[in-house]
Write an enzyme that holds these catalytic residues in place. Structure first.
Site, PDB file in Angstrom:
ATOM      1  CB  SER A  76      -0.179  -4.292   3.960  1.00  0.00           C
ATOM      2  OG  SER A  76       0.875  -3.366   3.982  1.00  0.00           O
ATOM      3  CG  HIS A 117      -3.969  -5.065   1.805  1.00  0.00           C
ATOM      4  ND1 HIS A 117      -3.540  -6.328   1.466  1.00  0.00           N
ATOM      5  CD2 HIS A 117      -2.932  -4.228   1.530  1.00  0.00           C
ATOM      6  CE1 HIS A 117      -2.296  -6.267   1.028  1.00  0.00           C
ATOM      7  NE2 HIS A 117      -1.897  -4.999   1.053  1.00  0.00           N
ATOM      8  CE  LYS A 134      -2.439  -5.109  -2.514  1.00  0.00           C
ATOM      9  NZ  LYS A 134      -1.183  -5.818  -2.771  1.00  0.00           N
TER      10      LYS A 134
HETATM   11  C1  LIG Z   1      -1.455  -0.676   0.540  1.00  0.00           C
HETATM   12  C2  LIG Z   1      -1.082  -0.895  -0.889  1.00  0.00           C
HETATM   13  N1  LIG Z   1      -1.202   0.108  -1.759  1.00  0.00           N
HETATM   14  C3  LIG Z   1      -0.879  -0.050  -3.062  1.00  0.00           C
HETATM   15  C4  LIG Z   1      -0.387  -1.240  -3.539  1.00  0.00           C
HETATM   16  C5  LIG Z   1      -0.027  -1.344  -4.981  1.00  0.00           C
HETATM   17  O1  LIG Z   1      -1.062  -1.943  -5.694  1.00  0.00           O
HETATM   18  P1  LIG Z   1      -0.771  -2.596  -7.108  1.00  0.00           P
HETATM   19  O2  LIG Z   1      -0.305  -3.988  -6.870  1.00  0.00           O
HETATM   20  O3  LIG Z   1      -2.081  -2.569  -7.800  1.00  0.00           O
HETATM   21  O4  LIG Z   1       0.243  -1.766  -7.779  1.00  0.00           O
HETATM   22  C6  LIG Z   1      -0.244  -2.319  -2.671  1.00  0.00           C
HETATM   23  C7  LIG Z   1       0.287  -3.593  -3.184  1.00  0.00           C
HETATM   24  O5  LIG Z   1       1.249  -4.134  -2.786  1.00  0.00           O
HETATM   25  C8  LIG Z   1      -0.584  -2.146  -1.308  1.00  0.00           C
HETATM   26  O6  LIG Z   1      -0.413  -3.131  -0.447  1.00  0.00           O
END
Ligand SMILES: Cc1ncc(COP(=O)(O)O)c(C=O)c1O
Lengths: 394, 380
Positions: free
Chosen positions: A183, A211, A242
């Site tokens: 990210s 992502h 997302k």
């Molecule tokens: C790489 C990654 N994993 C997990 C999450 C967490 O996902 P969620 O928003 O569904 O809790 C995010 C969100 O920020 C993320 O960017």
């Protein structure tokens, strides 16, 4: 002396404020739309994860309304007691089909999936091998285990193999965990190679495709489809928060995985299930992805155009291969200043600074949206060019 | 707040190297005869100019220094004004004594940092006076420095100074190493570990909130490493553990109540000291007595050596007996930032080859936490 049990709250918050490390929440006065009103100002939205603009899709909205009317606002319970509705089961069936896996399971959030499942996959005597840039929710999941942990350099397969080789002799189970799309940089884990190494060493593979879900692969089916290895990654974890435009975590894999996961993940077992509106919108999101390929196409057209133009202006966009395009500017203070100036000019994109990234690699992170028009992109690009020159970046 | 920096140049540092002589102590006259030119003043100036042009806009620094080529000339040539001369040499041919006397002044003045330009010998002279009371940062006057107190080159040193003044770096252990000149005169080349000074290092960060991190002190990391090593020893109850030199391993030993030597090699069995400051012969004897052994090493010096610098007691015979697989490398993450490669000079071709074939080694950087790090050997 009688202690003041609450004093630390204000003290520690005060420290954060003093160091400018507290979050200054930006308030959206519209939905999360390509043109949003944020803190009273209309801006081009370049920092939402709503890649496909599905949160505003009429089919998702209608599905949420209909389900609320039919089944109510809440689910009434945790999944294992009385909170599993037909709708939840339907989403899991459809998702597995969409992703080309045997089965799938929905968690409340992506965070809950990582924090709930990872600690169950490895115990004392096992080892978890991670990419050094994995997301915080993975790190927290790993922290809840008593396993040994080893780190390899970002996307470095030679180092991963060395770690596997070393682990092979010493541990029972081996678990490799990586982000699918990273990210901060928008680059992609070489999942085909990771799966191959995993099978060579008998290591389980786990990818956080938060992502990549809805973004990479044909029709946005995610990282398995991107590499043509559907069903070969042991755990594909992702999120509906997302590109899918709703909320909710997910895992996809074998039936054995799902059976194991829902009996053992405490976050899943001990926390209420999604309201019907959420489940119905998730289902509609899958529908849309299966039947309306234009959203993913628009996202990539926008991404390619935006990236190309930024590069031709002389910006450093790093190794990005996805709609996350970092604009690397150098010192943290410059990134912060650029972000502020961009906001003033009607472009909303946040700075990422040390120690999230290296000291000299502070950046503005832009996230593309399928709903942005060419003139929106040109507007944003013009601002980037103007301010980039002003701040001596290009 | 204004930073107070002591600045000293050893004008004759590095002069022997240019004409093929190692070290300058005692060989200066010969070096000059062979046409050696002073290098340190030029390097110091280069670094200062870089610092001034790139960083020092708002960094109110008060400089304390020595007269002439020992400091004030270089500062003035770089356009630095806020200078106070606190030492002046009596003889125009400066010596180690001048470095030491100037450092005594810096100690009295309680400066925040001593910035110096010179070689490993200069670092050693400074350390002899300031010990670990004041952090030191070296501008390398030559190519390859052994002491961990040096930046890798002039521009990296300028950047480190900038980050230090802005409180972005913290204080940690750095090894002072130099050529053992007595042995050298007898024809042997041995880089010995002279002491552990305070230097400036990159802090270790852990993510606390989302975009906000807390730095963890080196001691907290060393506590974690201690727990790791204790677990390791308890799991291998019949193993002899050889403790290598350096601050990290010393910290662990002290936490375990083992009366270990900072610079030497020690042996531990069931968490008790069974050999203190032992040489090769004594180590081999212990290896005869205890069947199974592991050795704990930590990278030392500017180049991150685990073998071949500062621990020649761990000879090829010793390492072959223990086995390459039984080497445990530990390091604080901040050390790995400085030396991202682990170097080995095992003193034996087949052994060096064995390390070279590994290519990478696991380095323990926290409790049950390790990372893959590249290995470099001298001959491959
Ligand atoms: C790489 C990654 N994993 C997990 C999450 C967490 O996902 P969620 O928003 O569904 O809790 C995010 C969100 O920020 C993320 O960017």
């Amino acid at each position: 002396m009688k202690r003041n049990p609450n004093a630390f709250l204000n003290e520690e918050y005060g420290e954060l404020v003093k160091k400018s490390l507290d979050w200054k929440l930006r308030i959206l006065e519209t939905g999360s739309t390509p043109h949003s009103v944020v803190d009273g100002k209309e801006v081009i939205m370049l920092c939402s994860n709503n890649y496909l603009n599905l949160s505003n899709h009429p089919r998702l909205i209608q599905a949420a309304i209909d389900a609320s009317k039919k089944y109510g606002a809440g689910s009434g319970s945790v999944r294992p007691i009385a909170g599993t509705m037909k709708l939840h089961m339907e989403v899991e069936k459809r998702l597995a089909k969409f992703k080309g896996t045997e089965s799938s399971l929905i968690y409340q959030t992506g965070f809950a999936a990582n924090a709930g499942l990872i600690p169950q996959l490895a115990a004392k005597g096992d080892i978890i091998i991670s990419d050094e840039l994995n997301h915080g929710s993975i790190i927290d999941g790993v922290r809840l285990t008593k396993t040994d942990r080893a780190i390899y350099k970002h996307r470095n397969m030679v180092e991963l193999e060395k770690a596997l080789n070393n682990a092979d002799k010493k541990y029972n189970r081996i678990l490799i965990i990586t982000d699918g799309v990273f990210s901060m940089d928008g680059d992609i884990a070489p999942m085909d190679k990771i799966v191959k190494l995993g099978s060579e060493y008998g290591a389980m593979t786990y990818v956080d495709d938060a992502h990549g879900e809805g973004v990479i692969g044909p029709d946005g089916r995610g990282i398995g489809a991107h590499f043509g290895i559907e069903g070969q990654i042991d755990v594909e974890m992702g999120t509906f928060s997302k590109a899918y435009g709703v909320v909710g975590g997910l895992i996809a894999g074998s039936q054995d995985l799902v059976n194991f996961a829902y009996n053992k993940s405490r976050t899943w077992l001990l926390s209420g299930s999604h309201p019907p509106a959420v489940a119905a919108a998730q289902l509609a999101a899958i529908d849309v992805l299966e039947t309306e390929p234009e959203h993913v196409k628009n996202l990539w057209n926008n991404t390619n155009y935006f990236k190309k133009e930024l590069k031709s202006m002389g910006f450093d966009t790093g190794d990005s291969e996805t709609p996350i395009t970092p604009v690397i500017v150098g010192e943290s203070s410059i990134a912060k200043e650029l972000s502020n100036l961009l906001f003033g000019e009607g472009v909303f994109a946040l700075p990422i600074v040390f120690p999230m990234v290296a000291r000299d690699k502070a950046r503005i992170r832009t996230m593309m949206n399928a709903g942005l028009k060419r003139e929106d992109l040109d507007f944003a690009l013009e601002k980037f060019e103007k301010l980039g020159k002003k701040l001596d970046i290009i | 707040m204004q930073s107070r920096i002591g600045f000293i140049v050893n004008p004759i540092a590095g002069m022997g190297g240019r004409v093929g002589l190692k070290g300058t102590d005692g060989v200066l006259k010969k070096a000059v005869e062979l046409g050696a030119k002073p290098l340190a003043p030029k390097k110091a100036q280069e670094m200062l100019k870089e610092f001034v042009s790139n960083f020092s806009k708002n960094e109110g620094i008060k400089w304390f220094t020595c007269k002439g080529d020992m400091g004030s000339n270089e500062l003035q040539n770089a356009g630095i004004k806020d200078i106070e001369i606190v030492y002046e040499t009596a003889d125009k041919n400066t010596s180690a004594e001048d470095t030491k006397k100037a450092c005594k002044r810096f100690l009295d003045l309680d400066v925040d940092l001593i910035l110096f330009c010179g070689g490993d010998g200069t670092a050693r002279d400074i350390f002899e006076i300031v010990d670990n009371k004041i952090p030191i940062l070296g501008i390398p006057s030559g190519v390859k420095m052994h002491s961990g107190a040096f930046g890798i080159n002039t521009s990296a040193t300028a950047k480190m100074l900038h980050e230090f003044v802005n409180k972005n770096l913290t204080i940690g252990d750095v090894e002072i190493m130099d050529l053992d000149e007595d042995l050298y005169r007898k024809g042997e080349w041995n880089i010995r570990l002279f002491g552990i000074a305070k230097g400036i290092v990159e802090p270790t960060y852990i993510q606390v909130g989302k975009s906000f991190y807390e730095s963890v002190s080196d001691d907290e990391i060393k506590d974690e490493l201690t727990e790791h090593i204790i677990d390791e020893i308890e799991q291998n109850n019949d193993y002899l553990y050889i403790f290598g030199p350096g601050g990290t391993i010393d910290y662990i030993a002290r936490k375990m109540n083992v009366d270990n030597t900072l610079l030497g090699i020690d042996a531990v069995y069931k968490k008790k000291l069974v050999g203190k400051d032992i040489n090769e012969k004594k180590i081999l004897k212990l290896l005869d007595k205890y069947q199974n052994a592991k050795v704990i090493l930590s990278p030392i010096g500017a180049q991150g050596f685990i073998l071949g610098r500062g621990n020649l007691q761990l000879s090829p015979r010793v390492i072959k007996r223990i086995g390459v697989d039984n080497i445990i490398v530990i390091s604080t993450p901040s050390k790995l930032v400085h030396t991202p490669v682990i170097r080995v000079d095992a003193g034996d071709k087949t052994l060096d080859k064995q390390f070279a074939d590994l290519e990478y080694i696991m380095v323990v950087t926290g409790y049950r936490f390790s990372r893959v790090v590249k290995i470099q050997t001298n001959n491959f």
